[in-house]
Design a protein around this motif. Structure first.
Motif, PDB file in Angstrom:
ATOM      1  N   ILE A   1      38.667  35.566  23.382  1.00 14.21           N
ATOM      2  CA  ILE A   1      39.216  36.177  24.595  1.00 14.21           C
ATOM      3  C   ILE A   1      39.961  37.430  24.152  1.00 14.21           C
ATOM      4  O   ILE A   1      40.972  37.350  23.457  1.00 14.21           O
ATOM      5  CB  ILE A   1      40.153  35.214  25.333  1.00 14.21           C
ATOM      6  CG1 ILE A   1      39.416  33.921  25.704  1.00 14.21           C
ATOM      7  CG2 ILE A   1      40.714  35.880  26.586  1.00 14.21           C
ATOM      8  CD1 ILE A   1      40.300  32.877  26.361  1.00 14.21           C
ATOM      9  N   LEU A   2      39.458  38.589  24.559  1.00 12.51           N
ATOM     10  CA  LEU A   2      40.013  39.859  24.088  1.00 12.51           C
ATOM     11  C   LEU A   2      40.775  40.612  25.168  1.00 12.51           C
ATOM     12  O   LEU A   2      41.330  41.675  24.894  1.00 12.51           O
ATOM     13  CB  LEU A   2      38.888  40.739  23.522  1.00 12.51           C
ATOM     14  CG  LEU A   2      38.088  40.113  22.366  1.00 12.51           C
ATOM     15  CD1 LEU A   2      37.019  41.080  21.873  1.00 12.51           C
ATOM     16  CD2 LEU A   2      38.992  39.689  21.221  1.00 12.51           C
ATOM     17  N   ASP A   3      40.806  40.072  26.354  1.00 12.89           N
ATOM     18  CA  ASP A   3      41.588  40.662  27.438  1.00 12.89           C
ATOM     19  C   ASP A   3      42.960  39.988  27.473  1.00 12.89           C
ATOM     20  O   ASP A   3      43.062  38.753  27.511  1.00 12.89           O
ATOM     21  CB  ASP A   3      40.873  40.475  28.775  1.00 12.89           C
ATOM     22  CG  ASP A   3      41.674  41.009  29.939  1.00 12.89           C
ATOM     23  OD1 ASP A   3      41.655  42.225  30.163  1.00 12.89           O
ATOM     24  OD2 ASP A   3      42.340  40.187  30.618  1.00 12.89           O
ATOM     25  N   ILE A   4      44.017  40.781  27.458  1.00  9.51           N
ATOM     26  CA  ILE A   4      45.365  40.241  27.334  1.00  9.51           C
ATOM     27  C   ILE A   4      45.719  39.297  28.477  1.00  9.51           C
ATOM     28  O   ILE A   4      46.240  38.194  28.264  1.00  9.51           O
ATOM     29  CB  ILE A   4      46.410  41.378  27.253  1.00  9.51           C
ATOM     30  CG1 ILE A   4      46.220  42.180  25.957  1.00  9.51           C
ATOM     31  CG2 ILE A   4      47.836  40.825  27.333  1.00  9.51           C
ATOM     32  CD1 ILE A   4      46.501  41.405  24.697  1.00  9.51           C
ATOM     33  N   GLU A   5      45.440  39.688  29.713  1.00  7.92           N
ATOM     34  CA  GLU A   5      45.813  38.844  30.855  1.00  7.92           C
ATOM     35  C   GLU A   5      44.992  37.566  30.883  1.00  7.92           C
ATOM     36  O   GLU A   5      45.509  36.489  31.208  1.00  7.92           O
ATOM     37  CB  GLU A   5      45.667  39.628  32.155  1.00  7.92           C
ATOM     38  CG  GLU A   5      46.712  40.720  32.329  1.00  7.92           C
ATOM     39  CD  GLU A   5      48.132  40.208  32.116  1.00  7.92           C
ATOM     40  OE1 GLU A   5      48.468  39.142  32.670  1.00  7.92           O
ATOM     41  OE2 GLU A   5      48.895  40.868  31.398  1.00  7.92           O
ATOM     42  N   GLU A   6      43.707  37.666  30.553  1.00  8.11           N
ATOM     43  CA  GLU A   6      42.885  36.452  30.493  1.00  8.11           C
ATOM     44  C   GLU A   6      43.389  35.526  29.384  1.00  8.11           C
ATOM     45  O   GLU A   6      43.436  34.297  29.546  1.00  8.11           O
ATOM     46  CB  GLU A   6      41.427  36.817  30.259  1.00  8.11           C
ATOM     47  CG  GLU A   6      40.501  35.608  30.248  1.00  8.11           C
ATOM     48  CD  GLU A   6      39.057  35.957  29.933  1.00  8.11           C
ATOM     49  OE1 GLU A   6      38.241  35.029  29.769  1.00  8.11           O
ATOM     50  OE2 GLU A   6      38.736  37.170  29.840  1.00  8.11           O
ATOM     51  N   ALA A   7      43.765  36.116  28.244  1.00  7.09           N
ATOM     52  CA  ALA A   7      44.308  35.322  27.140  1.00  7.09           C
ATOM     53  C   ALA A   7      45.597  34.623  27.549  1.00  7.09           C
ATOM     54  O   ALA A   7      45.822  33.451  27.217  1.00  7.09           O
ATOM     55  CB  ALA A   7      44.551  36.220  25.933  1.00  7.09           C
ATOM     56  N   ARG A   8      46.438  35.323  28.282  1.00  5.39           N
ATOM     57  CA  ARG A   8      47.698  34.737  28.741  1.00  5.39           C
ATOM     58  C   ARG A   8      47.430  33.522  29.631  1.00  5.39           C
ATOM     59  O   ARG A   8      48.041  32.459  29.472  1.00  5.39           O
ATOM     60  CB  ARG A   8      48.512  35.788  29.495  1.00  5.39           C
ATOM     61  CG  ARG A   8      49.952  35.369  29.791  1.00  5.39           C
ATOM     62  CD  ARG A   8      50.657  36.384  30.695  1.00  5.39           C
ATOM     63  NE  ARG A   8      50.476  37.742  30.235  1.00  5.39           N
ATOM     64  CZ  ARG A   8      51.198  38.306  29.258  1.00  5.39           C
ATOM     65  NH1 ARG A   8      52.125  37.611  28.655  1.00  5.39           N
ATOM     66  NH2 ARG A   8      50.960  39.572  28.907  1.00  5.39           N
ATOM     67  N   ARG A   9      46.500  33.683  30.575  1.00  3.38           N
ATOM     68  CA  ARG A   9      46.187  32.577  31.490  1.00  3.38           C
ATOM     69  C   ARG A   9      45.601  31.391  30.730  1.00  3.38           C
ATOM     70  O   ARG A   9      45.970  30.229  30.992  1.00  3.38           O
ATOM     71  CB  ARG A   9      45.218  33.054  32.576  1.00  3.38           C
ATOM     72  CG  ARG A   9      45.837  34.022  33.586  1.00  3.38           C
ATOM     73  CD  ARG A   9      44.902  34.224  34.771  1.00  3.38           C
ATOM     74  NE  ARG A   9      43.661  34.888  34.375  1.00  3.38           N
ATOM     75  CZ  ARG A   9      43.469  36.202  34.378  1.00  3.38           C
ATOM     76  NH1 ARG A   9      44.461  37.012  34.723  1.00  3.38           N
ATOM     77  NH2 ARG A   9      42.313  36.717  34.018  1.00  3.38           N
ATOM     78  N   PHE A  10      44.704  31.678  29.787  1.00  2.00           N
ATOM     79  CA  PHE A  10      44.030  30.588  29.085  1.00  2.00           C
ATOM     80  C   PHE A  10      44.998  29.785  28.230  1.00  2.00           C
ATOM     81  O   PHE A  10      44.988  28.548  28.272  1.00  2.00           O
ATOM     82  CB  PHE A  10      42.895  31.133  28.209  1.00  2.00           C
ATOM     83  CG  PHE A  10      42.088  30.051  27.546  1.00  2.00           C
ATOM     84  CD1 PHE A  10      40.988  29.506  28.189  1.00  2.00           C
ATOM     85  CD2 PHE A  10      42.442  29.551  26.299  1.00  2.00           C
ATOM     86  CE1 PHE A  10      40.247  28.485  27.596  1.00  2.00           C
ATOM     87  CE2 PHE A  10      41.716  28.537  25.694  1.00  2.00           C
ATOM     88  CZ  PHE A  10      40.610  28.015  26.348  1.00  2.00           C
ATOM     89  N   GLN A  11      45.841  30.464  27.439  1.00  2.00           N
ATOM     90  CA  GLN A  11      46.704  29.692  26.548  1.00  2.00           C
ATOM     91  C   GLN A  11      47.796  28.944  27.306  1.00  2.00           C
ATOM     92  O   GLN A  11      48.278  27.914  26.840  1.00  2.00           O
ATOM     93  CB  GLN A  11      47.290  30.565  25.446  1.00  2.00           C
ATOM     94  CG  GLN A  11      48.380  31.518  25.811  1.00  2.00           C
ATOM     95  CD  GLN A  11      48.963  32.193  24.555  1.00  2.00           C
ATOM     96  OE1 GLN A  11      48.542  31.958  23.419  1.00  2.00           O
ATOM     97  NE2 GLN A  11      49.949  33.045  24.761  1.00  2.00           N
ATOM     98  N   ASP A  12      48.171  29.421  28.488  1.00  2.00           N
ATOM     99  CA  ASP A  12      49.125  28.672  29.299  1.00  2.00           C
ATOM    100  C   ASP A  12      48.477  27.453  29.948  1.00  2.00           C
ATOM    101  O   ASP A  12      49.109  26.400  30.083  1.00  2.00           O
ATOM    102  CB  ASP A  12      49.729  29.576  30.375  1.00  2.00           C
ATOM    103  CG  ASP A  12      50.703  30.597  29.802  1.00  2.00           C
ATOM    104  OD1 ASP A  12      51.152  30.411  28.650  1.00  2.00           O
ATOM    105  OD2 ASP A  12      51.013  31.588  30.496  1.00  2.00           O
TER     106      ASP A  12
END
Length: 357
Positions: A163-174
C-alpha cells in the motif's frame, strides 16, 4: 518537602535507543548514513547510542571505516566474518537486551534519514503500548517516490501486497493491525517485544527476515505499524541487472521458508507443491530471458529449502543434473499450458497465463 512532591518534580527518564548500522564493504554509504543520524540524535527525545557493526569487510575497507569513525561519537564493533543482516543485527539486539535499552533501531547503511524521523518513531511506540515495531515511510533516494509503506500478505495468492498511498495505508493499519508488516530497512523495535519473539532468524541470513519478525511479533500479541509522518530515503534496485546472484538465491530460498513457516492453516492445502511449482516457473522464466545463471541460483535456492539447508548463500556451485533436467521439462510443460491459454483467449474467453498449482 514530601517524597510525593519530589517524585512529581523529577523529570521523566528519556528512553534509551540503540541505533544499529551494518557495514559490509560500504564505508562511503555508512558515513553518509551516519551524517543523517547525527542530526537525529541532536533532536530526538531519547538517550541515543549509535553502534556500527563491520560485518566482515575486506581489511582495507574495515581499516578505512575505523579511521573515519575516530572523530565521531560512534561505537564500532568489528566482526571477523560476514554474519549477514540477521547475524550482524542480532549482535546488536543481544547488546540492547543485555544493557537494558528500551528500543533498537535497525538501519540500513544505504539509507539517509529525514530530520525528525526518530522522534516520530519513538512517539509511535509510546502512543501504542502493544506496538512492537514501527517503520518510517521509505522513499526512493533518487526520485523521492514512496517505495514502501504498509504491507500485508495475500496468503491465498502467496504474494505481498504493497500500500503506497498514505491515506489508504492509514485506514488499513487502523482497521487491520494484525495484518501489517513493514520493510526492514529502518525499523525501530521495542526491546521487550524482541525478548518475547527472540532475535532475527539466522537461518535466513538476509531477506524475508522482516516478514518473519513481523509475523512473529503479531503471533506474540504485538502490533507492527508505519509512522506515516516519518521518512527515510533508501536505494532501490529497479532492474534485473542490479540483482546479484546471491540475492536471487536468498529470495527464492527464504520466500519458500517464510511461506512454509507462516501460511495460515486455511491456505496450506498442497502448499509445498505450490511453492515448488512457482519456484520452478520462476527459474524457467529466467531461462527464457537468457539469464541462465539467475535460473541456476533460483533452482539452488529451491533445492536448499527442500533439503533444509539455510544460513549464508550457497549459490556458487553446480546445479545437480536431475534438477536442471526437471527445469527443462517444466519449461516445455509451461509452454504447452500457456499456448493452450492463448487458444482459449482467442475463442473469446478471458486470457490466463500459468499460475501455481
Amino acid at each position: 518537602m514530601s517524597d510525593a512532591t519530589l517524585n512529581v518534580m523529577q523529570p521523566a527518564r528519556l528512553p534509551r535507543v540503540l541505533v544499529s548500522i551494518l557495514n559490509w564493504n560500504g564505508t562511503a554509504k555508512t558515513l553518509a548514513c551516519l551524517d543523517s543520524v547525527k542530526n537525529e540524535v541532536a533532536v530526538a527525545p531519547a538517550d541515543v547510542t549509535t553502534l556500527v557493526i563491520d560485518n566482515g569487510s575486506r581489511d582495507e575497507e574495515a581499516a578505512a571505516l575505523s579511521a573515519a569513525l575516530v572523530a565521531r561519537d560512534v561505537v564500532l564493533k568489528c566482526l571477523p566474518q560476514n554474519l549477514g543482516f540477521t547475524g550482524g543485527h542480532n549482535v546488536a539486539i543481544e547488546l540492547a537486551i543485555r544493557e537494558g535499552y528500551d528500543y533498537i533501531w535497525l538501519l540500513n547503511n544505504d539509507s539517509t534519514v529525514e530530520l525528525g524521523t526518530l522522534r516520530e518513531l519513538v512517539a509511535e511506540l509510546q502512543a501504542h503500548a502493544r506496538c512492537g515495531a514501527v517503520s518510517p515511510v521509505l522513499r526512493d533516494i533518487h526520485d523521492g517516490h514512496i517505495a514502501r509503506c504498509v504491507n500485508y500478505h495475500d496468503w491465498d495468492k502467496r504474494k505481498t501486497r504493497l500500500i503506497l498511498d498514505i491515506e489508504e495505508a492509514r485506514r488499513f493499519q487502523d482497521a487491520h493491525p494484525e495484518e501489517v508488516w513493514v520493510d526492514g530497512t529502518a525499523v525501530l523495535y521495542r526491546v521487550q517485544a524482541l525478548k518475547d519473539t527472540g532475535p532475527l532468524d539466522d537461518r535466513l541470513f538476509a531477506y524475508y527476515d522482516d516478514d518473519d519478525i513481523s509475523m512473529r511479533l503479531v503471533k506474540h500479541g504485538w502490533m507492527v505499524r508505519c509512522a506515516l509522518n516519518a521518512t527515510v530515503f533508501h536505494e532501490n534496485r529497479k532492474e534485473l541487472e542490479e540483482f546479484p546472484l546471491y540475492l536471487v538465491y536468498l529470495l527464492q530460498r527464504n520466500e519458500m521458508l517464510f511461506l512454509d513457516t507462516h501460511t495460515p492453516p486455511a491456505y496450506r492445502r498442497l502448499l509445498r507443491l505450490k511453492l515448488v511449482d512457482k519456484a520452478m516457473y520462476d527459474a524457467v522464466r529466467y531461462r527464457e530471458y537468457g539469464r541462465y545463471t539467475y535460473s541456476d541460483a533460483a533452482l539452488l535456492g529451491m533445492w536448499d529449502y527442500l533439503r533444509g539447508r539455510f544460513g549464508p548463500p550457497a549459490h556458487q556451485r553446480k546445479v545437480p543434473l536431475f534438477l536442471r533436467t526437471a527445469c527443462m521439462l517444466a519449461q516445455r510443460v509451461y509452454a504447452i499450458k500457456n499456448a493452450n491459454a492463448r487458444k482459449v483467449s482467442r475463442r473469446g474467453l478471458a486470457p490466463e497465463q500459468h499460475q501455481s498449482t
